[in-house]
Design an enzyme around this catalytic site. Structure first.
Site, PDB file in Angstrom:
ATOM      1  N   THR A   1     -25.419  -9.369  -7.460  1.00  0.00           N
ATOM      2  CA  THR A   1     -26.455  -9.211  -8.561  1.00  0.00           C
ATOM      3  C   THR A   1     -27.558  -8.260  -8.108  1.00  0.00           C
ATOM      4  O   THR A   1     -27.750  -7.914  -6.624  1.00  0.00           O
ATOM      5  CB  THR A   1     -27.102 -10.517  -8.884  1.00  0.00           C
ATOM      6  OG1 THR A   1     -27.682 -11.157  -7.727  1.00  0.00           O
ATOM      7  CG2 THR A   1     -26.130 -11.353  -9.315  1.00  0.00           C
TER       8      THR A   1
ATOM      9  N   TYR B   1       0.780  -1.353   0.194  1.00  0.00           N
ATOM     10  CA  TYR B   1      -0.092  -0.056   0.065  1.00  0.00           C
ATOM     11  C   TYR B   1       0.829   1.303   0.156  1.00  0.00           C
ATOM     12  O   TYR B   1       1.120   1.819   1.213  1.00  0.00           O
ATOM     13  CB  TYR B   1      -1.123   0.152   1.178  1.00  0.00           C
ATOM     14  CG  TYR B   1      -1.815  -1.313   1.164  1.00  0.00           C
ATOM     15  CD1 TYR B   1      -2.017  -2.094   0.433  1.00  0.00           C
ATOM     16  CD2 TYR B   1      -2.030  -1.463   2.644  1.00  0.00           C
ATOM     17  CE1 TYR B   1      -2.724  -3.182   0.226  1.00  0.00           C
ATOM     18  CE2 TYR B   1      -3.013  -2.773   2.808  1.00  0.00           C
ATOM     19  CZ  TYR B   1      -3.049  -3.695   1.502  1.00  0.00           C
ATOM     20  OH  TYR B   1      -3.907  -4.679   1.929  1.00  0.00           O
TER      21      TYR B   1
ATOM     22  N   PRO C   1     -14.681  -7.409   2.457  1.00  0.00           N
ATOM     23  CA  PRO C   1     -15.842  -8.219   3.366  1.00  0.00           C
ATOM     24  C   PRO C   1     -17.182  -7.887   2.630  1.00  0.00           C
ATOM     25  O   PRO C   1     -18.216  -8.417   3.152  1.00  0.00           O
ATOM     26  CB  PRO C   1     -15.638  -7.596   4.635  1.00  0.00           C
ATOM     27  CG  PRO C   1     -14.850  -6.357   4.576  1.00  0.00           C
ATOM     28  CD  PRO C   1     -13.882  -6.451   3.404  1.00  0.00           C
TER      29      PRO C   1
END
Length: 278
Positions: A208, A56, A203
């Protein structure tokens, strides 16, 4: 209500809902100040597990957390990951688990985080070009030197976890997993059987239209948000699950952390379980 805490490695107590720092911007200055405020607010709200990595920003995220939180309050665990480096042919990021690279990244993390020991260090990915025994052996040496406390893995299969456990004591696994993406269900089950902390990254997933509608309906019934329902499902899924949702906004952070107060009924859990194959 799910248990609020978990003991990583049997002795390192953390709250089960942590914070992933990956999305915190380190520049420009105004964004950096906002990121520092988010990190500090997370700790104010009781977060005791913060996840970062060398990847990062090439360590910039580690430096940001140190600027925001050092000296660290008692009970706060900042865990980082090593094993991805700018060592590709054109200087691009690639998996690199060579001993010299791992050792250098740990030394950098100690300096950037301003600590003498990293209580939980995770191998960001297993480098297929370097023998696993060499990668984990290096981390075990760093343990013996007192620079690392406990060891974890990230994005591994059940077989890889088993191989690693023959070399070192693995106390955590960080794999992609959420309500609508359960590809690594077997890994979670292996972790649960062994008492290994399972830190799902990403998480919360969009899913859909039908899945989003069902989650939203349950959220309405519970007086919660869809994100909170998704995180509550993870907390309810297994006592070894320690979600680490990330954000760069305080409002979103507060929404995420309020998920610990969402109680799923058995009926709600059954409806959510049906949204993705187990």
């Amino acid at each position: 209500m799910a248990t609020d805490t978990f003991h990583i490695g049997g002795d390192l107590e953390v709250g089960r809902l942590g914070f992933g720092a990956m999305h915190l911007p380190t520049e420009p200055a105004a964004d950096r100040e906002a990121a520092i405020a988010v990190a500090r607010r997370a700790v104010e709200l009781g977060v005791t597990l913060i996840d970062t990595a060398h990847l990062y920003g090439g360590g910039a995220n580690e430096e940001l957390l140190a600027e925001a939180l050092h000296p660290y309050p008692a009970g706060l665990l900042v865990t980082t990951k090593v094993g991805v480096a700018r060592t590709g042919p054109g200087g691009e990021w690639r998996l690199d688990g060579r001993p010299a690279i791992l050792r250098d990244q740990v030394e950098q993390a100690l300096r950037r985080l301003r600590v003498e020991r990293i209580e939980l260090l995770q191998l960001h990915r297993i480098d297929p070009e370097t023998p696993l025994a060499d990668q984990l052996g290096t981390l075990r040496e760093l343990q013996s030197e007192g620079k690392v406390g406990r060891l974890g893995l990230s994005e591994v299969t059940v077989a890889e976890l088993g191989q690693a456990r023959e070399i070192v004591d693995v106390v955590s696994v960080q794999n992609r997993y959420n309500l609508l993406d359960r590809e690594h269900e077997p890994v979670l089950e292996a972790c649960e059987a062994a008492g290994i902390a399972f830190l799902p990254w990403r998480p919360v997933a969009a899913g859909t239209l039908g899945a989003r509608a069902e989650i939203a309906a349950i959220a309405d019934e519970l007086g919660a948000t869809p994100t909170q329902v998704s995180l509550a499902w993870l907390l309810d899924r297994s006592p070894v699950v320690l979600p680490i949702p990330g954000t760069a906004r305080i409002a979103h952070l507060e929404e995420n952390l309020a998920a610990v107060r969402v109680d799923l009924t058995p009926a709600h859990r059954e409806r959510l379980d049906r949204l993705a194959p187990r």
